[in-house]
Design a protein around this motif. Structure first.
Motif, short mmCIF file in Angstrom:
data_model
loop_
_atom_site.label_atom_id
_atom_site.label_comp_id
_atom_site.label_asym_id
_atom_site.label_seq_id
_atom_site.Cartn_x
_atom_site.Cartn_y
_atom_site.Cartn_z
N GLY A 68 47.44 43.89 37.84
CA GLY A 68 47.35 42.45 38.05
C GLY A 68 46.61 42.04 39.29
N TRP A 69 46.24 43.02 40.14
CA TRP A 69 45.50 42.68 41.37
C TRP A 69 44.17 42.01 41.03
N TRP A 70 43.60 42.39 39.90
CA TRP A 70 42.33 41.76 39.51
C TRP A 70 42.54 40.28 39.20
N GLN A 71 43.72 39.92 38.67
CA GLN A 71 44.02 38.51 38.42
C GLN A 71 44.11 37.74 39.73
N ILE A 72 44.73 38.36 40.73
CA ILE A 72 44.85 37.71 42.04
C ILE A 72 43.48 37.59 42.70
N ALA A 73 42.68 38.64 42.63
CA ALA A 73 41.35 38.62 43.23
C ALA A 73 40.52 37.46 42.68
N LYS A 74 40.66 37.24 41.37
CA LYS A 74 39.91 36.16 40.74
C LYS A 74 40.51 34.80 41.09
N ALA A 75 41.83 34.70 40.99
CA ALA A 75 42.49 33.40 41.23
C ALA A 75 42.31 32.92 42.67
N LYS A 76 42.31 33.86 43.61
CA LYS A 76 42.21 33.50 45.03
C LYS A 76 40.78 33.61 45.56
N ASN A 77 39.84 33.86 44.65
CA ASN A 77 38.42 33.89 45.00
C ASN A 77 38.17 34.84 46.18
N LEU A 78 38.72 36.04 46.07
CA LEU A 78 38.61 37.01 47.16
C LEU A 78 37.25 37.71 47.19
N ALA A 79 36.44 37.47 46.17
CA ALA A 79 35.07 37.98 46.17
C ALA A 79 34.17 36.85 45.69
N PRO A 80 33.84 35.91 46.57
CA PRO A 80 33.15 34.67 46.15
C PRO A 80 31.82 34.88 45.44
N LYS A 89 26.06 34.84 40.45
CA LYS A 89 27.05 35.82 40.88
C LYS A 89 26.84 37.14 40.14
N GLU A 90 27.13 38.23 40.84
CA GLU A 90 27.08 39.55 40.21
C GLU A 90 28.28 39.72 39.29
N GLN A 91 28.04 40.17 38.08
CA GLN A 91 29.10 40.35 37.10
C GLN A 91 29.78 41.70 37.30
N VAL A 92 31.12 41.68 37.29
CA VAL A 92 31.91 42.91 37.34
C VAL A 92 32.92 42.83 36.20
N ARG A 93 32.69 43.64 35.17
CA ARG A 93 33.54 43.62 33.97
C ARG A 93 34.58 44.74 34.08
N LYS A 95 25.37 53.84 41.04
CA LYS A 95 24.04 54.24 41.53
C LYS A 95 23.12 53.03 41.67
N GLU A 96 23.26 52.07 40.77
CA GLU A 96 22.40 50.90 40.77
C GLU A 96 22.94 49.76 41.63
N LYS A 97 24.27 49.64 41.71
CA LYS A 97 24.88 48.46 42.33
C LYS A 97 25.97 48.84 43.33
N ARG A 98 25.72 49.83 44.16
CA ARG A 98 26.77 50.31 45.06
C ARG A 98 27.35 49.20 45.94
N PRO A 99 26.54 48.34 46.57
CA PRO A 99 27.12 47.26 47.38
C PRO A 99 28.04 46.35 46.58
N VAL A 100 27.70 46.11 45.32
CA VAL A 100 28.54 45.27 44.47
C VAL A 100 29.84 45.99 44.17
N ALA A 101 29.75 47.28 43.89
CA ALA A 101 30.95 48.07 43.63
C ALA A 101 31.90 48.04 44.82
N LEU A 102 31.36 48.16 46.02
CA LEU A 102 32.19 48.14 47.22
C LEU A 102 32.87 46.78 47.39
N LYS A 103 32.16 45.71 47.09
CA LYS A 103 32.76 44.37 47.18
C LYS A 103 33.92 44.22 46.19
N ALA A 104 33.73 44.75 44.98
CA ALA A 104 34.78 44.64 43.96
C ALA A 104 36.02 45.43 44.38
N ILE A 105 35.82 46.63 44.89
CA ILE A 105 36.96 47.45 45.33
C ILE A 105 37.67 46.78 46.49
#
Length: 355
Positions: free
Chosen positions: A46-58, A32-36, A228-238
């Protein structure tokens, strides 16, 4: 803007973050791509907690570090140790002044009643604040709110003595009479009003004139080098963050519990900030949906709520930059492209995403 016992710029001890390695159980090609991500102990993040708990970005490994000093978070982002920081929006001009690889990509939440300016009973009008001490978070949006309030009422912004104190101390100072006024957020504003008969609110972020500027707002910031390096990953996180907000609006009870557990807060404290019904209007903090954030960025048609205008985020940036020049926090006005990147929301909007 908070129960912000922890959203304050107060001295804290940042715990060491131990990075542990283990033998991978899968091929690195499928890792998995890491997003810190880092932010305060604040329900509005707290949306980040929900995103992780509900696996909204598998296919993302989202981690959220609680760091109470935003400047520490932005320092870590600058050194490449964080990808996203959720903080208050006034940092954008400060980051630009220091050429940081930090860009605000969206409004996060709007203070809609959480923040208030309260004066002691002996202060009958704004003119009586001249030469007095007022408690604010120096270097933060509360100081700007106080400055605007003074100027709206015919006083120079620097006609008072700004006292930088954390909120429990500000409440004590108001009760003890060592300050004449304060910019306070919940629960400290309610505590102060209850403890001082005759104390009154002279400005609230729920007032239309304050809500329409979007002054007291959270923002979400991203590492521009990482984009610049990981734009697709950034879009998935947002997208995962906005999916989490949409999920919370439909499931506020469960969502508040997830946020409380993730941030180690009580559900009651989360509800005090976010409310119970998912509307964002039954408490004091209003989370922008994806479409509203895109409108605030000027990359989607229509206007954000509360009388704000399309592209409001840029007006906010200009306002805060001008005030930081007044207060001597930064030396000049900086072009928005040094502080803001709305192209990420534009990419999502153009792809058909609506949150």
């Amino acid at each position: 803007m908070q129960i912000r016992l922890s959203r304050l710029l107060r001295p804290v001890l940042l715990a060491s973050v131990l990075v542990c390695s283990a033998i991978p159980l899968q091929s690195p090609a499928f890792a998995k791509e890491q997003v810190r991500i880092a932010g305060l102990t604040w329900p509005g993040y707290g949306w980040w907690q929900i995103a992780k708990a509900k696996n909204l970005a598998p296919d993302l490994d989202i981690t959220y570090q609680t760091i109470e000093d935003p400047f520490q978070s932005f320092s870590l982002m600058t050194s490449g140790q964080l990808e996203i920081v959720s903080s208050t929006a006034e940092f954008a001009p400060i980051g630009a002044s220091q050429n940081m690889p930090v860009r605000m990509f969206a409004y996060g939440n709007l203070s809609h009643g959480i923040d208030k300016i309260i004066v002691r009973p002996e202060i009958k009008n704004a003119a009586e604040l001249k030469g007095k001490k007022v408690a604010v978070m120096v270097g933060g949006l509360p100081q700007i709110m106080m400055g605007i309030y003074l100027e709206k009422n015919g006083l120079p912004f620097d006609s008072v003595n700004y006292v930088n104190v954390i909120m429990d101390q500000a409440t004590a100072a108001m009760i003890g009479g060592t300050v004449a006024a304060a910019e306070l957020w919940e629960p400290f504003s309610s505590q102060t009003l209850s403890a001082i008969p005759g104390a009154r609110t002279v400005a609230s972020t729920a007032d239309p004139e304050w809500a329409s500027t979007g002054l007291i707002a959270d923002g979400h910031f991203i590492n521009s080098n990482w984009v610049k390096e990981k734009r697709p990953v950034a879009l998935k996180a947002i997208k995962a963050m906005y999916d989490a907000i949409a999920w919370w609006k439909k499931n506020p009870k469960e969502g508040n519990q997830i946020i409380a557990d993730g941030l180690k807060m009580s559900v009651a404290d989360v509800e005090l900030v976010l409310g119970k019904d998912g509307s964002g209007l039954d408490a004091g903090l209003y989370p922008y949906t994806f479409l509203q954030a895109a409108q605030a960025c000027g990359v989607a048609p229509g206007d954000p709520p509360f009388g704000q205008k399309n592209g409001q985020l840029f007006k906010h940036y200009k306002l805060t930059n001008e005030w930081w020049v007044k207060f001597g926090v930064v030396k000049a006005l900086y072009p928005p492209d040094k502080a803001i990147d709305c192209s990420l929301l534009k990419d999502l909007y153009d792809s058909g995403y609506r949150g």
